[in-house]
Design a protein around this motif. Structure first.
Motif, mmCIF file in Angstrom:
data_model
loop_
_atom_site.group_PDB
_atom_site.id
_atom_site.type_symbol
_atom_site.label_atom_id
_atom_site.label_comp_id
_atom_site.label_asym_id
_atom_site.label_seq_id
_atom_site.Cartn_x
_atom_site.Cartn_y
_atom_site.Cartn_z
ATOM 1 N N CYS A 33 0.827 -1.209 0.000
ATOM 2 C CA CYS A 33 0.000 0.000 0.000
ATOM 3 C C CYS A 33 0.863 1.262 0.000
ATOM 4 O O CYS A 33 2.016 1.242 0.418
ATOM 5 N N ASP A 34 0.257 2.372 -0.440
ATOM 6 C CA ASP A 34 0.956 3.654 -0.522
ATOM 7 C C ASP A 34 1.279 4.249 0.846
ATOM 8 O O ASP A 34 2.348 4.818 1.040
ATOM 9 N N GLU A 47 -4.180 2.172 0.183
ATOM 10 C CA GLU A 47 -3.805 2.277 -1.225
ATOM 11 C C GLU A 47 -4.631 3.420 -1.803
ATOM 12 O O GLU A 47 -5.864 3.363 -1.810
ATOM 13 N N VAL A 55 -6.884 -0.652 -9.335
ATOM 14 C CA VAL A 55 -6.097 -1.433 -8.379
ATOM 15 C C VAL A 55 -5.601 -2.675 -9.113
ATOM 16 O O VAL A 55 -6.404 -3.445 -9.658
ATOM 17 N N GLN A 59 -1.732 -5.478 -6.103
ATOM 18 C CA GLN A 59 -2.136 -4.583 -5.011
ATOM 19 C C GLN A 59 -3.315 -5.172 -4.242
ATOM 20 O O GLN A 59 -3.318 -5.159 -3.005
ATOM 21 N N VAL A 75 -8.568 0.428 -0.031
ATOM 22 C CA VAL A 75 -8.360 1.374 -1.118
ATOM 23 C C VAL A 75 -9.117 2.636 -0.741
ATOM 24 O O VAL A 75 -10.274 2.571 -0.305
#
Length: 90
Positions: A33-34, A47, A55, A59, A75
């Motif tokens: 994830c970011d 994310e 996605v 991911q 997300v």
């Protein structure tokens, strides 16, 4: 809105809710994830995607794997999503 701009707004909102936030850049784990946020012993992984962002399978696999380990991973497509998540995790 670009994903980077959305990410900046999400980080700001998380910090307003008292989270410590770090962007996971160039990790040794593809598909991670970011963002990782921590508050009062709770860790969440986010994310960030725009409304049109897709996605990837990798991911989604990582999100599912993280959730299976008992860590909240989602997300996020809008800043308002953060308010919902933060409220649920209080």
């Amino acid at each position: 809105m670009k994903e980077s701009a959305l990410q900046t707004k999400i980080v700001k909102r998380l910090k307003e809710h008292g989270w410590f936030v770090t962007k996971l850049i160039s990790t040794s784990t593809p598909g991670i994830c970011d963002l990782m946020a921590i508050r009062r012993g709770t860790v969440i992984m986010l994310e960030v995607k725009t409304d049109t962002g897709v996605v990837s399978e990798l991911q989604q696999y990582m999100i599912d794997k993280i959730n299976a380990m008992g860590i909240f991973a989602r997300v996020v497509r809008d800043v308002s999503d953060v308010d919902v998540f933060c409220y649920k995790l209080q």
